[in-house]
Design a protein around this motif. Structure first.
Motif, mmCIF file in Angstrom:
data_model
loop_
_atom_site.group_PDB
_atom_site.id
_atom_site.type_symbol
_atom_site.label_atom_id
_atom_site.label_comp_id
_atom_site.label_asym_id
_atom_site.label_seq_id
_atom_site.Cartn_x
_atom_site.Cartn_y
_atom_site.Cartn_z
ATOM 1 N N CYS A 1 -0.383 12.691 -39.751
ATOM 2 C CA CYS A 1 -1.304 13.825 -39.758
ATOM 3 C C CYS A 1 -1.061 14.842 -38.627
ATOM 4 N N THR A 2 0.025 14.702 -37.897
ATOM 5 C CA THR A 2 0.221 15.605 -36.758
ATOM 6 C C THR A 2 0.700 16.990 -37.199
ATOM 7 N N SER B 1 9.612 5.065 -43.795
ATOM 8 C CA SER B 1 9.192 6.442 -43.513
ATOM 9 C C SER B 1 7.987 6.503 -42.573
ATOM 10 N N ARG C 1 12.059 12.912 -25.843
ATOM 11 C CA ARG C 1 11.998 14.374 -25.817
ATOM 12 C C ARG C 1 11.020 14.902 -26.863
ATOM 13 N N ASN D 1 8.274 17.573 -43.479
ATOM 14 C CA ASN D 1 7.807 18.835 -42.908
ATOM 15 C C ASN D 1 8.932 19.870 -42.894
ATOM 16 N N GLY E 1 13.361 15.200 -35.312
ATOM 17 C CA GLY E 1 13.771 13.958 -35.969
ATOM 18 C C GLY E 1 14.926 14.176 -36.925
ATOM 19 N N LYS F 1 17.688 18.721 -26.227
ATOM 20 C CA LYS F 1 16.714 19.663 -26.779
ATOM 21 C C LYS F 1 16.395 20.673 -25.698
ATOM 22 N N MET G 1 6.080 18.451 -24.690
ATOM 23 C CA MET G 1 5.239 19.205 -25.621
ATOM 24 C C MET G 1 5.833 20.573 -25.925
ATOM 25 N N ALA H 1 13.088 23.374 -36.648
ATOM 26 C CA ALA H 1 13.084 22.903 -35.264
ATOM 27 C C ALA H 1 12.717 21.422 -35.161
ATOM 28 N N LEU I 1 7.770 10.427 -53.092
ATOM 29 C CA LEU I 1 7.360 9.948 -51.783
ATOM 30 C C LEU I 1 8.626 9.553 -51.022
ATOM 31 N N ILE I 2 8.641 9.860 -49.730
ATOM 32 C CA ILE I 2 9.775 9.369 -48.938
ATOM 33 C C ILE I 2 9.468 7.924 -48.548
ATOM 34 N N ALA J 1 0.570 11.219 -43.518
ATOM 35 C CA ALA J 1 1.047 10.030 -42.783
ATOM 36 C C ALA J 1 0.387 10.018 -41.401
ATOM 37 N N LEU K 1 12.251 17.299 -52.049
ATOM 38 C CA LEU K 1 11.214 16.375 -52.499
ATOM 39 C C LEU K 1 10.378 17.008 -53.619
HETATM 40 C C1 LIG Z 1 1.082 18.154 -30.203
HETATM 41 C C2 LIG Z 1 2.236 18.085 -31.151
HETATM 42 C C3 LIG Z 1 3.517 18.031 -30.635
HETATM 43 C C4 LIG Z 1 4.601 17.967 -31.511
HETATM 44 N N1 LIG Z 1 5.844 17.894 -30.976
HETATM 45 C C5 LIG Z 1 6.912 17.784 -31.807
HETATM 46 C C6 LIG Z 1 8.225 17.654 -31.283
HETATM 47 O O1 LIG Z 1 8.435 17.609 -30.069
HETATM 48 N N2 LIG Z 1 9.252 17.582 -32.179
HETATM 49 C C7 LIG Z 1 9.048 17.633 -33.517
HETATM 50 O O2 LIG Z 1 10.007 17.545 -34.277
HETATM 51 N N3 LIG Z 1 7.815 17.735 -34.040
HETATM 52 C C8 LIG Z 1 6.746 17.817 -33.227
HETATM 53 N N4 LIG Z 1 5.488 17.933 -33.758
HETATM 54 C C9 LIG Z 1 5.325 17.993 -35.225
HETATM 55 C C10 LIG Z 1 5.014 16.631 -35.885
HETATM 56 O O3 LIG Z 1 4.480 15.727 -34.961
HETATM 57 C C11 LIG Z 1 6.226 16.009 -36.516
HETATM 58 O O4 LIG Z 1 6.764 16.852 -37.500
HETATM 59 C C12 LIG Z 1 5.913 14.631 -37.121
HETATM 60 O O5 LIG Z 1 7.084 13.917 -37.304
HETATM 61 C C13 LIG Z 1 5.164 14.695 -38.436
HETATM 62 O O6 LIG Z 1 4.833 13.392 -38.835
HETATM 63 P P1 LIG Z 1 3.401 12.973 -39.391
HETATM 64 O O7 LIG Z 1 3.478 11.556 -39.778
HETATM 65 O O8 LIG Z 1 2.358 13.293 -38.400
HETATM 66 O O9 LIG Z 1 3.302 13.943 -40.624
HETATM 67 P P2 LIG Z 1 2.034 14.495 -41.451
HETATM 68 O O10 LIG Z 1 1.361 15.551 -40.655
HETATM 69 O O11 LIG Z 1 1.197 13.352 -41.887
HETATM 70 O O12 LIG Z 1 2.787 15.131 -42.615
HETATM 71 C C14 LIG Z 1 3.704 16.179 -42.468
HETATM 72 C C15 LIG Z 1 4.256 16.615 -43.800
HETATM 73 O O13 LIG Z 1 5.049 15.609 -44.366
HETATM 74 C C16 LIG Z 1 4.539 15.148 -45.600
HETATM 75 N N5 LIG Z 1 4.762 13.707 -45.591
HETATM 76 C C17 LIG Z 1 4.457 12.845 -44.587
HETATM 77 N N6 LIG Z 1 4.916 11.617 -44.884
HETATM 78 C C18 LIG Z 1 5.534 11.715 -46.075
HETATM 79 C C19 LIG Z 1 6.214 10.780 -46.896
HETATM 80 N N7 LIG Z 1 6.382 9.498 -46.530
HETATM 81 N N8 LIG Z 1 6.714 11.206 -48.060
HETATM 82 C C20 LIG Z 1 6.594 12.505 -48.429
HETATM 83 N N9 LIG Z 1 5.971 13.436 -47.696
HETATM 84 C C21 LIG Z 1 5.441 13.016 -46.535
HETATM 85 C C22 LIG Z 1 3.117 15.594 -45.611
HETATM 86 O O14 LIG Z 1 2.642 15.800 -46.918
HETATM 87 C C23 LIG Z 1 3.187 16.878 -44.840
HETATM 88 O O15 LIG Z 1 3.625 17.917 -45.651
HETATM 89 C C24 LIG Z 1 4.388 17.986 -32.904
HETATM 90 C C25 LIG Z 1 3.090 18.056 -33.390
HETATM 91 C C26 LIG Z 1 2.018 18.108 -32.541
HETATM 92 C C27 LIG Z 1 0.636 18.164 -33.101
#
Ligand SMILES: Cc1cc2nc3c(=O)[nH]c(=O)nc-3n(C[C@H](O)[C@H](O)[C@H](O)COP(=O)(O)OP(=O)(O)OC[C@H]3O[C@@H](n4cnc5c(N)ncnc54)[C@H](O)[C@@H]3O)c2cc1C
Lengths: 785, 282
Positions: free
Chosen positions: B32-33, B72, B98, B116, B123, B182, B189, B120, B164-165, B30, B159
């Motif tokens: 990709c973070t 989602s 936060r 994920n 969300g 938090k 960060m 911790a 898919l969510i 999604a 899952l």
């Molecule tokens: C610099 C940085 C700071 C961060 N700070 C925080 C923070 O403060 N708090 C926090 O909670 N997290 C943090 N994170 C972690 C991350 O950003 C979160 O977990 C974010 O919500 C992941 O979302 P995404 O769309 O980027 O997921 P992705 O990286 O695209 O995917 C994450 C996982 O979820 C799966 N996935 C994604 N979407 C779906 C879907 N619709 N259905 C089924 N599976 C799916 C993917 O296959 C993968 O396994 C941080 C990350 C970084 C890089």
């Protein structure tokens, strides 16, 4: 030891300069490299590509201590797209007695083993074992996975105290684990403590520190049409070309190092990083090769700030006079020597701080371990003992019921006083003035608006040398040429780390020759084309290259004035050079343009170029463990005063106010000096609070920036800078160096403020919320008993 | 770096068909973070990356009847700027500022945070307090899983590889006060050392109903049920709060790691509870 005073001429010219108004020096202006950086047009090391360029990767040891039984590179070599796989047996000279970029011979005490690729015995996790060059990064990475290394893990030793014990695991092959030992002896500490009314004893522990520069290690190398190996690299020391020549077995004049604008150095690019690897790979493949470390690799592979264990005992009389100090410092050198002996020497000289103490006994030692190797990091051994001696004096003040400013003013060094090593300060010493100004600027402690928050103030002073150890016989050169159209070319082998190193030289030339900055073009950091200016380390660039530039500019200025004298029929001494004109201020009729003077010189065959050299004072290499006499040319003194808010429930510390006050001698460019003071304070605010490179049994537990925590913009308060301009420095116009001293004293200032807020003395850094919390708990338990 | 195939389905059904076909050989992407750092750290090996970020069906925030439905793919930044979330899911809205930094908030999705399943994850904590349901689809069916059941362990969820969510939904909750706190190692960060999502219905200072979700204090985000039970019906007097802190400290089952010890995290559970209750009363 004898000190020779150099360049009397410069000081004389300075005296007459002081009378004059400056036009460029001492003003606030953006550095010449500021706009390109803001606009994103600066080209950094990794931005360069070349036709046919290969990509390199480094295979690194998985173990902190192991024997390499065998390396099989067959599969990796067979992978399509792979052009070279190198191991130690492919390195012409894999083991060097390295002087680490130093050109003078300083003897075996200050040298160490520089090993290009691991050979039989691996000494730390992340040590380079093999190199790959391939058509793409992806192929290079795949090839790494195909190299088979048979390791036999060894026990290793991970604590410097353990490493020093008889029978301890040997980190190296034959050498003992002891890297160096130094001592300071002054008076009689036994008698001193006997005369003390109060004695404070503590053991301090400071952690490994990473430089965390934005730009990781990077370079591109190629063999040119003249069979010279060119290495364009992000480095603080282009003079590693000599080491590279030895590694590959070529004459020194066949290696050319071109330094790029750095995205930060902080000492982490003082040692060789990618240079030898690139030279070997480009020689082997005949193709240009690029190597850029990933962030994780950077954290793993480059030298760290030395962790220290520091046992301090400080005694004072009832009225707050320091009478004795005894200190034992143990530093963790990690797996290889690198700059450890020099850094330990800095710590030794700094151990007692900028205080008059009649009885001093300091013993320092550094040991090899199977931890990441440790080397230069902004503050270079001055920072660690500063944490200890500034915590100690604060504790004494607490016990004596004395203010932090009072106790410092009572004991600090002043002009005419000497260090415990018997180095006498015959120039202004600003410790007392800086402390007073910073403390006043902090104001009274405000009332806390939140029941969970306690507010505290902390003060710490510091000293640090600028310019290298005087026994290194340091020198710098600069070449300046006047073009016929009145523009200027400057060539100087300075590496620019982002600290304004190049810009400052242009500002000096502009000031002296009355030529606007836009008409000055500087070429830097090229071992083939720019006169060598030494390393951009040790807070030496302004001092050394600034003086070389000043000397050179003044020689050319003299030539122009002499010519003008003849043209105008005026005395050269009456003439001034400004705004591209030469004029007699008393009789403005007597005036010619600079261009006219240049034309006349050209016509008469007067040389419009000059290369000047500046030599620092020279002393002998110390031959005894006991350090005495001058080891540095001069010191910069400063102070930090901070306000912290401590959360009593969680132990979290928030720095709310931060004041940095330094005697900078003379600010060449005010904006730039402020930048250094702000940056320095923030740099080691992280050292005090969050930055902790955790290594457990040799394994790095903080492999990325999600574990190794540097402050973000919202964690950082505004830094208020106060500059003292005493003119007492040895640099141009009386300037001192500030780059490194700027990060000294902030960490103990924060620790002292925490103590002021919640009454606990943190002796192990960083002061994480958890550490502060448990210390408060322990304190509460004690007070209940 | 391992080799990855990359697929960009145009519709939800195409995505589901792909997941069905590839099974555990697929990896949804999604924002990709999480995925990208995991690839870099070699935690994700060769697979087909199924990029769902273009699927309009997974976007948007809606109200249907008394339920709020969040697609989602909704980013943290979109949550932060949604009036619907601010008024009907305050506790989730409070996470916005936060969470990471503005850059990451623009990419990070709520679905990614759920999938994920980090203990911790910031969300999931408010979603647990909101008693949200995760809407999950496969080619065959769509199902709803309460968040508490969705999270099965650190990095693990209910899952299935072919699922898919699609979104999350929760009941509008205007009557309760919400607090999200938090605690991390820096102000931005930061990965939570401990976090709390509190929703409380008060009559004066008496607790009528309360939901407490904790982050980073157990293998998954959890509800502090015993603490909730204890508080329900009681006035928020100092001794009640102190007792509640003691209870929540027994409910927290955190780990020790490089960031903090177990004992410290347990202590934080109590601190966050007290502060959340104080904030709700204020
Ligand atoms: C610099 C940085 C700071 C961060 N700070 C925080 C923070 O403060 N708090 C926090 O909670 N997290 C943090 N994170 C972690 C991350 O950003 C979160 O977990 C974010 O919500 C992941 O979302 P995404 O769309 O980027 O997921 P992705 O990286 O695209 O995917 C994450 C996982 O979820 C799966 N996935 C994604 N979407 C779906 C879907 N619709 N259905 C089924 N599976 C799916 C993917 O296959 C993968 O396994 C941080 C990350 C970084 C890089």
């Amino acid at each position: 030891m004898e000190t020779t005073v150099v360049d009397e001429g410069l000081t004389k010219i300075d005296a007459c300069h002081k009378a004059q108004e400056t036009t460029i020096i001492g003003k606030r202006r953006p550095k010449i490299d500021a706009w390109p950086k803001a606009k994103g047009t600066t080209i950094y090391a990794d931005d360069f590509t070349m036709p046919g360029m290969l990509h390199a990767k480094v295979l690194r040891s998985k173990y902190p201590a192991a024997m390499i039984l065998a390396i099989d590179t067959g599969k990796a070599e067979a992978l399509p797209g792979v052009h070279a796989v190198l191991t130690c047996k492919d390195v012409p000279n894999n083991n060097l007695r390295a002087k680490f970029g130093q050109s003078t011979d300083v003897g075996s005490n200050f040298e160490g083993l520089y090993r290009v690729l691991a050979e039989s015995k691996v000494r730390f996790m992340g040590e380079a074992v093999a190199l790959v060059a391939a058509e793409s990064l992806k192929i290079a990475e795949e090839a790494l996975d195909l190299i088979k290394v048979d390791y036999e893990p060894l026990p290793g030793v991970f604590d410097p105290i353990e490493a020093l014990k008889p029978g301890a695991y040997r980190v190296g092959e034959s050498e003992s684990n002891v890297v160096s030992r130094f001592k300071v002896r002054k008076g009689d500490v036994e008698a001193g403590f006997a005369a003390a009314d109060v004695i404070v004893e503590n053991t301090y522990r400071v952690p490994f520190g990473d430089h965390a520069y934005l730009e990781p290690e990077s370079g591109v190398a190629w063999v040119d049409e003249d069979e010279v190996i060119n290495i364009r690299v992000s480095t603080q020391v282009i003079e590693h070309f000599r080491t590279v020549a030895e590694v590959v077995g070529l004459p020194q004049n066949r290696i050319r190092v071109i330094g790029t604008w750095l995205g930060g150095g902080f000492g982490g690019k003082e040692d060789i990083t990618v240079e030898s690897f690139l030279a070997l790979l480009t020689l082997k493949t005949g193709r240009p090769v690029k190597l850029t470390y990933t962030r994780e690799e950077s954290l793993l592979a480059h030298g760290k700030r030395h962790p220290y264990i520091m046992k301090y005992k400080t005694g004072a009389t009832r009225d707050g006079r320091l009478v004795a100090l005894e200190a034992e410092l143990i530093s963790d050198a990690g797996a290889y020597t690198y700059l450890t002996p020099w850094i330990l020497l800095y710590s030794t000289v700094n151990a007692a701080g900028p205080y008059n103490i009649p009885n001093v006994k300091v013993d320092t030692v550094s040991a090899l371990t199977n931890n990441p190797f440790t080397s230069a990091n902004r503050g270079f051994g001055a920072v660690q003992p500063n944490v200890a001696y500034e915590s100690q004096i604060d504790e004494l003040a607490r016990v004596l019921g004395m203010g932090p400013l009072t106790i410092r003013q009572k004991n600090c060094l002043r002009q005419g006083d000497s260090l415990a090593t018997n180095f006498k300060f015959d120039r202004y010493v600003a410790v007392a003035e800086a402390a007073e100004k910073a403390w006043q600027a902090l104001g009274p402690v405000p009332e806390s608006q939140d029941k969970n928050i306690r507010i505290g103030h902390g003060l710490a002073v510091g000293m640090m040398s600028y310019g290298r150890l005087t026994f290194l016989h340091d020198s710098s050169r600069c070449f300046i040429k006047l073009e016929l159209d009145g523009s200027v070319v400057v060539r100087c082998g300075v590496q620019d780390l982002g600290g304004g190193q190049a810009s400052t030289l242009c500002e000096i030339v502009s000031e002296e020759l009355g030529i606007p900055l836009e008409k000055i073009k500087i070429y830097i950091a090229d071992t083939a084309l720019t006169p060598l200016a030494g390393t951009t380390t040790a807070t030496r660039m302004l001092y050394m290259s600034g003086n070389a530039t000043l000397k050179t500019a003044r020689e050319l200025k003299q030539r122009l004035l002499t010519k003008a004298e003849a043209m105008l029929g005026a005395r050269a001494a009456d003439l001034q050079i400004a705004n591209e004109c030469i004029v007699n201020p008393v009789d403005p009729e007597q005036q010619i343009t600079l261009k006219e003077a240049i034309d006349a010189c050209a016509t008469d065959g007067i040389e419009l170029f000059y290369e000047g050299q500046f030599n620092a004072p020279f002393t002998e290499v110390p031959t005894s463990e006991i350090i005495s006499g001058p080891t540095f040319a001069d010191f910069t003194f400063g102070c930090h005063a901070v306000e912290v808010a401590v959360d009593v429930d969680t132990g979290a510390v928030d720095v709310r106010k931060l004041i940095a006050c330094f005697d900078v001698g003379k600010a060449i460019n005010v904006l730039n000096v402020e930048g250094q003071l702000e940056g320095g304070a923030i740099y080691n605010m992280g050292y005090a609070l969050t930055e902790d490179l955790i290594v457990e049994k040799g394994y790095l537990k903080t492999p990325s920036f999600s574990e190794y925590l540097i402050a973000t913009s919202v964690d950082v308060p505004d830094v208020e800078t106060i500059m003292i301009e005493s003119g007492a420095g040895l640099g141009p116009y009386g300037a001192k160096g500030v780059g490194e001293p700027a990060d000294n004293s902030i960490a103990p200032a924060i620790l002292n403020a925490i103590c002021d807020a919640v009454g606990v003395r943190i002796t192990t850094m960083p002061a994480t919320p958890e550490r502060v919390f448990w210390a408060m708990q322990e304190q509460q338990q004690k007070s209940r008993q | 770096m391992s080799s990855f195939a990359y697929a960009v389905p145009g519709t939800k059904d195409e995505a589901l068909a792909l997941l069905n076909e590839l099974g555990s050989g697929a990896r949804i992407v999604a924002g990709c973070t999480n995925v990208l750092p995991d690839i870099r750290a070699k935690k994700i090996a060769a697979c087909t990356l199924v990029d769902i970020s273009k699927l309009a069906e997974l976007k948007g925030i809606d109200v249907r009847g008394d339920r709020v439905i969040i697609g989602s793919l909704t980013t943290i930044n979109e949550l932060l700027h949604s009036d619907l979330v601010a008024s009907h899911g305050q506790v989730l809205w409070q996470v916005g500022r936060r969470f990471a930094d503005p850059l990451t908030r623009n990419r990070a999705t709520i679905g990614g945070n759920l999938a994920n399943a980090s203990p911790a994850g910031d969300g999931v904590v408010p979603l647990l307090a909101l008693e949200a349901k995760v809407i999950v689809a496969s080619l065959a069916a769509e199902r709803e899983i309460p968040v508490a059941e969705f999270l099965t362990g650190p990095g693990r969820s209910a899952l299935q590889p072919n699922e898919l969510i699609v979104g999350v939904s929760f009941t509008k909750t205007t009557a309760m006060r919400s607090v999200f706190i938090k605690f991390g190692m820096r102000k931005s960060m930061a990965i939570s050392l401990a976090s709390i999502g509190l929703m409380v219905g008060l009559d004066g200072d008496r607790v009528e109903q309360v939901r407490i979700a904790l982050g980073a204090l157990a293998p998954t985000a959890i509800r502090a049920r015993q603490t909730e039970d204890y508080l329900t019906g009681k006035p928020l007097a100092p001794e009640v709060v102190t007792r509640a802190q003691e209870i929540i400290r027994t409910e927290a089952k955190p780990i020790s790691d490089v960031r903090a010890s177990r004992e410290y995290r347990v202590h934080l559970a109590g601190v966050l509870l007290k502060r959340a209750l104080e904030a709700a009363l204020a």
